[in-house]
Design a protein around this motif. Structure first.
Motif, PDB file in Angstrom:
ATOM      1  N   LEU A   1       0.836  -1.201   0.000  1.00 31.95           N
ATOM      2  CA  LEU A   1       0.000   0.000   0.000  1.00 31.95           C
ATOM      3  C   LEU A   1       0.871   1.250   0.000  1.00 31.95           C
ATOM      4  N   TYR A   2       1.883   1.247   0.831  1.00 32.03           N
ATOM      5  CA  TYR A   2       2.800   2.380   0.959  1.00 32.03           C
ATOM      6  C   TYR A   2       3.498   2.677  -0.363  1.00 32.03           C
ATOM      7  N   ARG A   3       4.018   1.656  -1.016  1.00 30.22           N
ATOM      8  CA  ARG A   3       4.729   1.859  -2.280  1.00 30.22           C
ATOM      9  C   ARG A   3       3.786   2.284  -3.398  1.00 30.22           C
ATOM     10  N   ASP A   4       2.558   1.785  -3.373  1.00 29.96           N
ATOM     11  CA  ASP A   4       1.643   2.010  -4.493  1.00 29.96           C
ATOM     12  C   ASP A   4       0.870   3.319  -4.402  1.00 29.96           C
ATOM     13  N   HIS A   5       0.977   4.045  -3.291  1.00 31.01           N
ATOM     14  CA  HIS A   5       0.189   5.269  -3.112  1.00 31.01           C
ATOM     15  C   HIS A   5       1.122   6.432  -2.799  1.00 31.01           C
ATOM     16  N   PRO A   6       1.470   7.220  -3.810  1.00 30.45           N
ATOM     17  CA  PRO A   6       2.411   8.329  -3.608  1.00 30.45           C
ATOM     18  C   PRO A   6       2.002   9.302  -2.514  1.00 30.45           C
ATOM     19  N   ALA A   7       0.702   9.402  -2.231  1.00 30.98           N
ATOM     20  CA  ALA A   7       0.276  10.307  -1.163  1.00 30.98           C
ATOM     21  C   ALA A   7       0.885   9.921   0.177  1.00 30.98           C
ATOM     22  N   LEU A   8       1.290   8.666   0.334  1.00 23.31           N
ATOM     23  CA  LEU A   8       1.816   8.201   1.607  1.00 23.31           C
ATOM     24  C   LEU A   8       3.315   8.442   1.761  1.00 23.31           C
ATOM     25  N   TYR A   9       3.980   8.996   0.729  1.00 28.09           N
ATOM     26  CA  TYR A   9       5.422   9.191   0.881  1.00 28.09           C
ATOM     27  C   TYR A   9       5.993  10.416   0.189  1.00 28.09           C
ATOM     28  N   THR A  10       5.375  10.926  -0.872  1.00 27.40           N
ATOM     29  CA  THR A  10       6.058  11.956  -1.655  1.00 27.40           C
ATOM     30  C   THR A  10       6.244  13.262  -0.898  1.00 27.40           C
ATOM     31  N   ARG A  11       5.341  13.561   0.045  1.00 28.28           N
ATOM     32  CA  ARG A  11       5.476  14.795   0.818  1.00 28.28           C
ATOM     33  C   ARG A  11       5.733  14.496   2.288  1.00 28.28           C
ATOM     34  N   ASP A  12       6.525  13.473   2.519  1.00 23.76           N
ATOM     35  CA  ASP A  12       6.853  13.100   3.894  1.00 23.76           C
ATOM     36  C   ASP A  12       7.453  14.252   4.688  1.00 23.76           C
ATOM     37  N   THR A  13       8.209  15.103   4.033  1.00 20.70           N
ATOM     38  CA  THR A  13       8.925  16.171   4.733  1.00 20.70           C
ATOM     39  C   THR A  13       8.279  17.531   4.536  1.00 20.70           C
ATOM     40  N   LYS A  14       7.064  17.560   3.979  1.00 20.87           N
ATOM     41  CA  LYS A  14       6.379  18.828   3.666  1.00 20.87           C
ATOM     42  C   LYS A  14       5.086  18.937   4.470  1.00 20.87           C
ATOM     43  N   PRO A  15       4.875  20.038   5.159  1.00 17.90           N
ATOM     44  CA  PRO A  15       3.622  20.189   5.921  1.00 17.90           C
ATOM     45  C   PRO A  15       2.376  20.095   5.057  1.00 17.90           C
ATOM     46  N   ASP A  16       2.488  20.523   3.782  1.00 18.11           N
ATOM     47  CA  ASP A  16       1.292  20.500   2.938  1.00 18.11           C
ATOM     48  C   ASP A  16       0.932  19.089   2.468  1.00 18.11           C
ATOM     49  N   GLY A  17       1.722  18.100   2.859  1.00 19.10           N
ATOM     50  CA  GLY A  17       1.374  16.725   2.545  1.00 19.10           C
ATOM     51  C   GLY A  17       0.538  16.061   3.625  1.00 19.10           C
ATOM     52  N   PHE A  18       0.223  16.819   4.676  1.00 17.65           N
ATOM     53  CA  PHE A  18      -0.517  16.251   5.807  1.00 17.65           C
ATOM     54  C   PHE A  18      -1.618  17.224   6.238  1.00 17.65           C
ATOM     55  N   GLU A  19      -2.786  16.671   6.563  1.00 17.32           N
ATOM     56  CA  GLU A  19      -3.899  17.493   7.049  1.00 17.32           C
ATOM     57  C   GLU A  19      -4.695  16.703   8.089  1.00 17.32           C
ATOM     58  N   TRP A  20      -4.779  17.259   9.285  1.00 16.23           N
ATOM     59  CA  TRP A  20      -5.617  16.631  10.303  1.00 16.23           C
ATOM     60  C   TRP A  20      -7.088  16.762   9.928  1.00 16.23           C
ATOM     61  N   ILE A  21      -7.835  15.695  10.108  1.00 16.30           N
ATOM     62  CA  ILE A  21      -9.293  15.744  10.021  1.00 16.30           C
ATOM     63  C   ILE A  21      -9.876  15.756  11.434  1.00 16.30           C
ATOM     64  N   GLU A  22      -9.434  14.824  12.242  1.00 17.67           N
ATOM     65  CA  GLU A  22      -9.801  14.828  13.661  1.00 17.67           C
ATOM     66  C   GLU A  22      -8.522  14.612  14.461  1.00 17.67           C
ATOM     67  N   GLU A  23      -8.136  15.649  15.212  1.00 18.85           N
ATOM     68  CA  GLU A  23      -6.894  15.618  15.976  1.00 18.85           C
ATOM     69  C   GLU A  23      -7.154  15.540  17.477  1.00 18.85           C
ATOM     70  N   ASN A  24      -8.273  16.069  17.906  1.00 22.10           N
ATOM     71  CA  ASN A  24      -8.486  16.273  19.343  1.00 22.10           C
ATOM     72  C   ASN A  24      -9.589  15.402  19.937  1.00 22.10           C
ATOM     73  N   ASN A  25      -9.911  14.308  19.268  1.00 18.74           N
ATOM     74  CA  ASN A  25     -11.006  13.455  19.747  1.00 18.74           C
ATOM     75  C   ASN A  25     -10.474  12.432  20.752  1.00 18.74           C
ATOM     76  N   GLY A  26     -10.047  12.955  21.898  1.00 16.52           N
ATOM     77  CA  GLY A  26      -9.501  12.082  22.908  1.00 16.52           C
ATOM     78  C   GLY A  26     -10.533  11.179  23.550  1.00 16.52           C
ATOM     79  N   ASP A  27     -11.769  11.656  23.653  1.00 18.13           N
ATOM     80  CA  ASP A  27     -12.794  10.853  24.320  1.00 18.13           C
ATOM     81  C   ASP A  27     -13.024   9.527  23.606  1.00 18.13           C
ATOM     82  N   GLU A  28     -12.924   9.548  22.286  1.00 19.42           N
ATOM     83  CA  GLU A  28     -13.121   8.317  21.523  1.00 19.42           C
ATOM     84  C   GLU A  28     -11.792   7.638  21.151  1.00 19.42           C
ATOM     85  N   SER A  29     -10.686   8.335  21.423  1.00 21.44           N
ATOM     86  CA  SER A  29      -9.354   7.838  21.006  1.00 21.44           C
ATOM     87  C   SER A  29      -9.344   7.541  19.513  1.00 21.44           C
ATOM     88  N   VAL A  30      -9.919   8.465  18.761  1.00 21.06           N
ATOM     89  CA  VAL A  30      -9.978   8.368  17.305  1.00 21.06           C
ATOM     90  C   VAL A  30      -9.078   9.442  16.699  1.00 21.06           C
TER      91      VAL A  30
END
Length: 732
Positions: free
Chosen positions: A612-641
């Motif tokens: 999966l990692y090798r076949d999906h460039p989204a999972l590696y091409t911007r490893d070192t770039k902030p714009d390659g990552f976006e939180w959807i849910e970061e603070n949902n501690g109650d559900e640990s999600v």
């Protein structure tokens, strides 16, 4: 014939500073004189090397047993000869090492003295060669404070008076050529210190081979002319080592990956690893093999992290040629090979580098700088040009001579700080009064600049556990110049979180998110290494809470979290099938566990995560770039999600990753998504293939115009307990 009594006495005692000025062939008063010293010899003749006919007889020198001298009255020019020797009823013919001139050139001497000889291993050490038309081995060693250096071995009954080396100028290098010595011969250096005291016999600091421990001799190895077959890999590896490429590393201890119980539980050879390990790593989808140190080391329990023979692949698995065959096999399977490299310290073993010529040569003299309290080892003196050059040349040796693709530098933090693991008063500040080891910093920068500059396509990796800035930044920007850095903070935080009972995880939620605050400050590798499964820490599976299947579900979800997180991947052997026992370097991995479905399922999961990692460039091409990552849910501690999106380049489909770290299923859970379309479920760690119960989302879900998680579009999914899901967008 001009022979002084003090010269004879010094030769017999093995204390002559320049035996080449006495022994061998010399012109004295217009005549050619041959002198030889062979302890115990009863008679010696000089004979023609081709015909064996006598040229002259050497007579014993009175009062000097074993010292012989003879004059060739009829010879007008220099001539070749062999020595015909008789002793105690035995007779043999040998060439005379003292009749040969030096091998080293002035330029080599200059570079060594300056500390800039980048191919030091091609001058120092033991080199099989033909010199002045004769086959033998050239020996050279750096020992500037020695009064005398000899080569000893079976070939001279370990008598240090027999083959004394020639001192070369002011560089501190000693050399000699010994005819008839070749591949496989065992040797050591015998050193008299500046006061004439005999030191323990020393292994060659630049030796290419060694005896099987616990024996400590060096072994002559001919490393010339290997027929490499990896041209294709070498030509494309530079493109594969960029930060925008998928890198997934399988860390291996060769001594315990797999053993042969039918043959005394021996470890596999390099050639067996070339067949079995390479095929396994290739099948598992990893891109690289990282070997724990294979430079020769005396103590199995150090796992190689206390090396003595920095230039010798350990004989535990075979010869240098067989090690090269292993590298070739890996490259032909499109696998890179990274070596753990240990320039931070070395052991005190008497045959090693410590007090090599009777002085603190490679180490600092002051234990506040030269002794490491954590490991009872010696610290290299990085500020000494010759020592820094020795280490940098060693790095180049592995990269150039053995086609190694990268070096992971061990214990960098211990090198960077003078007060590392030291109490107040036990360390010496730098010239500015600070705690940073300025000489070590300069050494690491020089090492990275040199290796990247001279060897195309390689990578260097720092195991660095502090917040030292710019570890993977270029040296011209003030960084250390490494290609990558292990993310030790991420490893510690996330393993701490995973060890918590799920009911308590909501109180530790930030341990899983904190790493994103600095994830793009370095070129990170996420390491789950051998250090996490030794010294009573248990296995990764053992760290997981719960019992039975819950432990496996936790670990599967954690692996999914790791493979979805920014950063390259590293996993220690055995962890891919959830070995239950802590790693033991003296025994094989528990391969029989693969007969159990849960363990087999974990292995299948790692294989699929790598794919999966090798076949999906989204999972590696911007490893070192902030714009390659976006939180959807970061603070949902109650559900640990946790939910986030990974983005690639040039319109590559984004990947949505979700982790549920509670044993509670989140049915019909609405999650915001950044784009409209069908989100296809690409991997579910709860799949029956991996040992889960198979709850999921029937292949995928369509987004809806329903706001959630701060997005206008959302999907409604089933988020199984203790599970990580991967969705890929299929745009409308």
């Amino acid at each position: 014939m001009g022979l002084a009594a003090e010269d004879v006495d010094a030769i017999v005692a093995g204390r002559h500073a320049d035996p080449f000025a006495v022994l061998g062939l010399h012109q004295v008063a217009g005549k050619w004189v041959v002198r030889a010293f062979v302890p115990g010899a009863e008679s010696i003749e000089a004979v023609d090397p081709k015909t064996g006919r006598r040229i002259l007889a050497l007579g014993p020198v009175a009062g000097a047993a074993g010292f012989f001298e003879g004059t060739a009255s009829r010879r007008k020019t220099r001539f070749a000869y062999h020595l015909s020797i008789t002793r105690a009823g035995h007779h043999w013919v040998a060439d005379d090492p003292y009749r040969f001139g030096p091998v080293m050139g002035d330029w080599d001497e200059y570079l060594i003295g300056e500390g800039t000889h980048r191919q030091l291993w091609r001058v120092l050490g033991a080199h099989v060669m033909t010199h002045e038309g004769v086959a033998g081995t050239h020996f050279a060693v750096w020992a500037p404070n020695a009064a005398r250096v000899s080569v000893v071995g079976d070939f001279n009954t370990w008598d240090g008076r027999r083959h004394i080396l020639r001192r070369r100028g002011q560089t501190g290098v000693w050399e000699t050529f010994i005819p008839g010595i070749g591949d496989g011969d065992v040797y050591k250096f015998e050193v008299l210190d500046r006061d004439g005291h005999l030191l323990p016999q020393k292994a060659d600091p630049v030796g290419f081979g060694a005896e099987h421990p616990p024996r400590t001799g060096s072994v002559v190895r001919d490393i010339r002319d290997h027929a490499w077959g990896d041209e294709g890999w070498m030509g494309r590896r530079a493109a594969l080592h960029r930060v925008d490429q998928p890198i997934s590393i399988y860390e291996v201890h060769l001594g315990s990956w797999r053993r042969v119980p039918e043959e005394g539980n021996r470890p596999l050879s390099y050639l067996e690893h070339a067949e079995q390990l390479v095929a396994y790593v290739k099948d598992m989808g990893f891109t690289h093999i990282e070997l724990m140190p294979i430079s020769e080391f005396p103590f199995d329990g150090s796992w190689g992290y206390q090396p003595v023979g920095l230039f010798a692949p350990t004989i535990r698995h075979g010869t240098p040629a067989e090690f090269r065959a292993f590298i070739d096999a890996a490259h032909n399977a499109d696998l890179g090979v990274i070596l753990d490299w240990v320039p931070g310290h070395f052991p005190e073993d008497p045959h090693g580098l410590a007090k090599f010529d009777g002085t603190a040569l490679y180490e600092h003299a002051d234990p506040k700088e030269g002794f490491h309290p954590d490991w009872n080892t010696m610290v290299f003196n990085y500020g000494r040009a010759e020592v820094s050059n020795y280490l940098i040349a060693n790095a180049l040796y592995w990269l150039q001579e053995h086609h190694v693709d990268g070096l992971r530098v061990d214990a960098v933090a211990s090198m960077l700080y003078r007060d590392y693991s030291r109490k107040e008063g036990e360390w010496i500040p730098n010239k500015d009064g600070g705690r940073e080891n300025l000489e070590a910093i300069a050494f690491l920068q020089n090492m990275n600049t040199t290796t990247y500059g001279e060897v195309e396509g390689i990578m260097t990796v720092a195991e660095e556990s502090t917040a030292f800035p710019g570890v993977s930044a270029p040296t011209d920007a003030g960084g250390l110049g490494f290609g990558f850095k292990w993310n030790m903070g991420w490893m510690n935080d996330t393993l701490s979180y995973m060890s918590e009972d799920p009911i308590h995880r909501k109180y530790h939620h930030s341990k899983m998110t904190f790493g994103l605050h600095y994830a793009f400050s370095e070129n990170f590798i996420l390491p789950l290494s051998h250090d996490e499964v030794v010294h009573g820490k248990g296995s990764l599976l053992d760290k997981m809470p719960g019992r039975g299947g819950d432990k496996f579900a936790n670990l599967r979800a954690y692996y999914g979290f790791m493979w979805g997180h920014p950063g390259k991947k590293l996993l220690f052997m055995g962890s891919e099938f959830a070995q239950g026992a802590e790693w033991n370097h003296d025994s094989s991995l528990d391969w029989h566990l693969l007969d159990i479905d849960l363990h087999k399922g974990m292995q299948v999961l790692i294989r699929d995560l790598n794919r999966l990692y090798r076949d999906h460039p989204a999972l590696y091409t911007r490893d070192t770039k902030p714009d390659g990552f976006e939180w959807i849910e970061e603070n949902n501690g109650d559900e640990s999600v946790f939910a986030w999106v990974r983005r690639g380049m040039d319109g590559a489909a984004p990947v949505l990753v979700l982790s549920n770290f509670t044993p509670v299923e989140r049915a019909e859970r609405r999650i915001g998504v950044p784009e409209q379309g069908r989100w296809v479920e690409r991997l579910n760690t709860n799949s029956e293939f991996y040992g889960g119960d198979g709850r999921g989302n029937f292949g995928g879900v369509q987004s809806e115009d329903v706001a959630a998680s701060g997005r206008a579009q959302s999907i409604k999914i089933t988020l199984p307990p203790l599970t990580t899901l991967f969705f890929e967008l299929e745009r409308d």
